[in-house]
Design a protein around this motif. Sequence first.
Motif, PDB file in Angstrom:
ATOM      1  N   ASP A 100       0.842  -1.189   0.000  1.00  0.00           N
ATOM      2  CA  ASP A 100       0.000   0.000   0.000  1.00  0.00           C
ATOM      3  C   ASP A 100       0.877   1.238   0.000  1.00  0.00           C
ATOM      4  OD1 ASP A 100       0.196   1.070   2.982  1.00  0.00           O
ATOM      5  OD2 ASP A 100      -0.166  -1.080   3.156  1.00  0.00           O
ATOM      6  N   ASN A 116      -5.060   6.750   0.891  1.00  0.00           N
ATOM      7  CA  ASN A 116      -4.413   5.443   0.886  1.00  0.00           C
ATOM      8  C   ASN A 116      -4.910   4.623  -0.288  1.00  0.00           C
ATOM      9  OD1 ASN A 116      -4.804   2.370   1.730  1.00  0.00           O
ATOM     10  ND2 ASN A 116      -2.968   3.124   2.730  1.00  0.00           N
ATOM     11  N   SER A 118      -4.325   0.529  -1.650  1.00  0.00           N
ATOM     12  CA  SER A 118      -3.699  -0.741  -1.295  1.00  0.00           C
ATOM     13  C   SER A 118      -4.186  -1.844  -2.218  1.00  0.00           C
ATOM     14  CB  SER A 118      -3.993  -1.108   0.165  1.00  0.00           C
ATOM     15  OG  SER A 118      -5.369  -1.369   0.343  1.00  0.00           O
TER      16      SER A 118
END
Length: 148
Positions: A100, A116, A118
């Motif tokens: 990630d 984020n 991932s």
Amino acid sequence: MTADAGLRLALETPVGTLSADYRHDVTDTFNGSDITLRYSVDFNLGALTVTPALHANFIDRQTANHIYGVSNRQSEKFIKAGLPIAPYTISRAATNLGGDITATVILTDRLLLIGNMSGAYLGRSIRENPGLEDEFEAQALIGIGYAF
């Protein structure tokens, strides 16, 4: 609806952070647990911090079944919606491998913007589920943090 409780241990070194997270379903909805080992490195660029990471997620059979299995009730809903997906039980634990990247931006002395992305390659027992179309799982999120 479920709730998890757990423990996180982290070791920060000059070459990155190694962490281990343990979580368990405390509601007994599926009575499962998982452990995630993660290695990350922070790159600070003024108000922006970028953190790439690699991780391995060890999921017990109950958790794998809760997340990736198909219950009879779910199967009935799929069939009613025109999707012929049969019930499927994950028979054993799995390990998902992935990575990630997280970016945080300091907006003010109390506000933080967090993003984020991932991805993970799903474990063999999960990939055996004929209802899954992909061997990979991807997620993205954006949020705001506030320091009290």
